[in-house]
Design a protein around this motif. Sequence first.
Motif, PDB file in Angstrom:
ATOM      1  N   ALA A 276       0.807  -1.292  -0.006  1.00 30.43           N
ATOM      2  CA  ALA A 276       0.185   0.021  -0.022  1.00 30.43           C
ATOM      3  C   ALA A 276       0.771   1.391   0.136  1.00 30.43           C
ATOM      4  CB  ALA A 276      -0.854   0.198   1.096  1.00 30.43           C
ATOM      5  N   THR A 277       1.877   1.313   0.820  1.00 28.29           N
ATOM      6  CA  THR A 277       2.816   2.404   0.646  1.00 28.29           C
ATOM      7  C   THR A 277       3.501   2.682  -0.361  1.00 28.29           C
ATOM      8  OG1 THR A 277       4.617   1.109   1.879  1.00 28.29           O
ATOM      9  CG2 THR A 277       3.021   2.365   3.370  1.00 28.29           C
ATOM     10  N   GLY A 278       3.813   1.700  -1.047  1.00 27.18           N
ATOM     11  CA  GLY A 278       4.542   1.867  -2.308  1.00 27.18           C
ATOM     12  C   GLY A 278       3.485   2.395  -3.411  1.00 27.18           C
ATOM     13  N   HIS A 279       2.147   2.247  -3.279  1.00 28.88           N
ATOM     14  CA  HIS A 279       1.346   3.135  -4.234  1.00 28.88           C
ATOM     15  C   HIS A 279       1.152   4.497  -3.769  1.00 28.88           C
ATOM     16  CE1 HIS A 279      -0.227  -0.200  -6.598  1.00 28.88           C
ATOM     17  NE2 HIS A 279      -0.564  -0.989  -5.369  1.00 28.88           N
ATOM     18  N   VAL A 280       1.105   4.774  -2.527  1.00 28.13           N
ATOM     19  CA  VAL A 280       1.140   6.222  -1.996  1.00 28.13           C
ATOM     20  C   VAL A 280       2.271   6.812  -2.068  1.00 28.13           C
ATOM     21  CG1 VAL A 280       0.562   7.627   0.058  1.00 28.13           C
ATOM     22  CG2 VAL A 280      -0.580   5.232  -0.321  1.00 28.13           C
ATOM     23  N   ASN A 281       3.362   6.337  -1.987  1.00 26.49           N
ATOM     24  CA  ASN A 281       4.649   7.150  -2.009  1.00 26.49           C
ATOM     25  C   ASN A 281       4.773   8.062  -3.410  1.00 26.49           C
ATOM     26  OD1 ASN A 281       7.249   7.836  -1.184  1.00 26.49           O
ATOM     27  ND2 ASN A 281       8.065   6.189  -2.276  1.00 26.49           N
ATOM     28  N   GLY A 282       5.008   9.158  -3.339  1.00 32.49           N
ATOM     29  CA  GLY A 282       5.240   9.840  -4.426  1.00 32.49           C
ATOM     30  C   GLY A 282       4.070  10.700  -4.957  1.00 32.49           C
ATOM     31  N   SER A 292      -7.594  10.086  -1.759  1.00 31.82           N
ATOM     32  CA  SER A 292      -8.281   8.980  -1.418  1.00 31.82           C
ATOM     33  C   SER A 292      -7.477   7.920  -1.425  1.00 31.82           C
ATOM     34  CB  SER A 292      -9.358   8.831  -2.466  1.00 31.82           C
ATOM     35  OG  SER A 292      -9.937   7.427  -2.323  1.00 31.82           O
ATOM     36  N   MET A 293      -7.365   7.098  -0.225  1.00 36.70           N
ATOM     37  CA  MET A 293      -6.588   6.049  -0.037  1.00 36.70           C
ATOM     38  C   MET A 293      -7.012   4.806  -0.888  1.00 36.70           C
ATOM     39  SD  MET A 293      -4.247   4.204   1.364  1.00 36.70           S
ATOM     40  CE  MET A 293      -3.527   4.776   2.974  1.00 36.70           C
ATOM     41  N   ASN A 294      -8.501   4.663  -1.079  1.00 35.58           N
ATOM     42  CA  ASN A 294      -9.207   3.548  -2.103  1.00 35.58           C
ATOM     43  C   ASN A 294      -8.770   3.793  -3.458  1.00 35.58           C
ATOM     44  OD1 ASN A 294     -10.308   2.475   0.239  1.00 35.58           O
ATOM     45  ND2 ASN A 294     -12.272   3.618   0.214  1.00 35.58           N
ATOM     46  N   LYS A 295      -8.814   5.097  -3.892  1.00 39.64           N
ATOM     47  CA  LYS A 295      -8.553   5.508  -5.266  1.00 39.64           C
ATOM     48  C   LYS A 295      -7.045   5.229  -5.663  1.00 39.64           C
ATOM     49  CE  LYS A 295     -12.316   8.447  -6.583  1.00 39.64           C
ATOM     50  NZ  LYS A 295     -12.744   9.722  -6.927  1.00 39.64           N
ATOM     51  N   THR A 296      -6.176   5.302  -4.607  1.00 39.66           N
ATOM     52  CA  THR A 296      -4.639   5.427  -4.551  1.00 39.66           C
ATOM     53  C   THR A 296      -4.155   3.917  -4.755  1.00 39.66           C
ATOM     54  OG1 THR A 296      -4.559   7.548  -3.660  1.00 39.66           O
ATOM     55  CG2 THR A 296      -2.562   5.977  -3.944  1.00 39.66           C
ATOM     56  N   ILE A 297      -4.703   3.038  -3.812  1.00 40.32           N
ATOM     57  CA  ILE A 297      -4.059   1.721  -3.654  1.00 40.32           C
ATOM     58  C   ILE A 297      -5.061   0.596  -4.591  1.00 40.32           C
ATOM     59  CG2 ILE A 297      -3.127   2.242  -1.416  1.00 40.32           C
ATOM     60  CD1 ILE A 297      -5.126   0.629  -0.069  1.00 40.32           C
ATOM     61  N   GLY A 298      -6.273   1.178  -4.976  1.00 39.54           N
ATOM     62  CA  GLY A 298      -7.065   0.086  -5.598  1.00 39.54           C
ATOM     63  C   GLY A 298      -7.976  -0.681  -4.875  1.00 39.54           C
ATOM     64  N   ASP A 299      -8.639  -1.709  -5.553  1.00 44.54           N
ATOM     65  CA  ASP A 299      -9.391  -2.399  -4.610  1.00 44.54           C
ATOM     66  C   ASP A 299      -8.381  -3.479  -3.815  1.00 44.54           C
ATOM     67  OD1 ASP A 299     -11.677  -1.633  -6.086  1.00 44.54           O
ATOM     68  OD2 ASP A 299     -11.590  -2.815  -7.711  1.00 44.54           O
ATOM     69  N   ARG A 300      -9.266  -4.147  -2.791  1.00 44.36           N
ATOM     70  CA  ARG A 300      -8.591  -4.997  -1.938  1.00 44.36           C
ATOM     71  C   ARG A 300      -8.725  -6.392  -2.431  1.00 44.36           C
ATOM     72  NH1 ARG A 300      -9.180   0.246  -0.191  1.00 44.36           N
ATOM     73  NH2 ARG A 300      -8.412   0.306   2.045  1.00 44.36           N
TER      74      ARG A 300
END
Length: 304
Positions: A276-282, A292-300
């Motif tokens: 998850a942090t890999g998606h958020v970073n940058g 939006s965390m959901n839009k950033t990391i995608g579906d669980r």
Amino acid sequence: MEKKAKNTKKTMIILGIVLGGLVLAVAGLAVWYFTQVAPASLNPAEQALFDEIQSSRDNKTFLEGVSIDGVDVGGMSFTEARAAIDDAHAKTLADMEYTFDIDGQTVVIKQSNGFIVNYDLRNVMNKAYNVIDLSDAKAAVKEYETIKSEGRNFETSPEIDEDSLRNKLETVADKYTTKAKDATWKINMSAPEGKKVEIVEGQSGVTIDTNAMYDEITRLFSEGKGGTLEVATTVVEPEVTAESLENKYSFRASAVTSYNDASHGYATRVHNIEKATGHVNGTVLKPGDIFSMNKTIGDRTYAN
């Protein structure tokens, strides 16, 4: 028999008319030749010169004393003259070098490795071959005497092929041109508070004025010489500077949680957090954006 005799008589009449026409044509040609081309007024010396001119025309060779771009082509055929002139042009062009000092390196541009030269050679050769007008024999002989004694040089007008030279200059410029690099930024969480946003300075670029190089080369070429030339360069500053980034970005806040504690450090949790942090970073938020965390990391899902 009577019919056969009539046909024979008719054939003879036709032959007589044809022969009469041929005699008149030959007579007319003779009158033209002796009155226009070779009048009886030519003395033996003049006649000899006129015969030389006529022999040159018959053999399709250039007259004695004729030269093209300084090459004596007297007595040569068109093929022989073309080869001799091309060889002379090649030697001349080999000595015409254009030297530039670019970033401490010497760059030499010459015809053999840089551009095409066009000559109006065919037209000039035709003009040199037809230098004497034979319609007036006496004037032709007089003109030929002058050519033999003083010589007559015909010059071409060489021109550099624009596209070939510009392409060469662009190739040279690409090798020594540096593009400007914009300043960038990054987050360094190990840095002290207030310095976690690191600004990476941009770099200036350099462009080469190929139009100025082209103008200098063509100017010298028109004068029949080479030379050492200066290269006009332009410094190009980056569009995004460190100062502009410093005024735009700052470190707002940070949150830290541990996932290495014994009660929380099982492998699946560690894996999910790192993913998850890999998606958020940058992620960059512009003014007014909503994170939006959901839009950033995608579906669980297991795939994600």
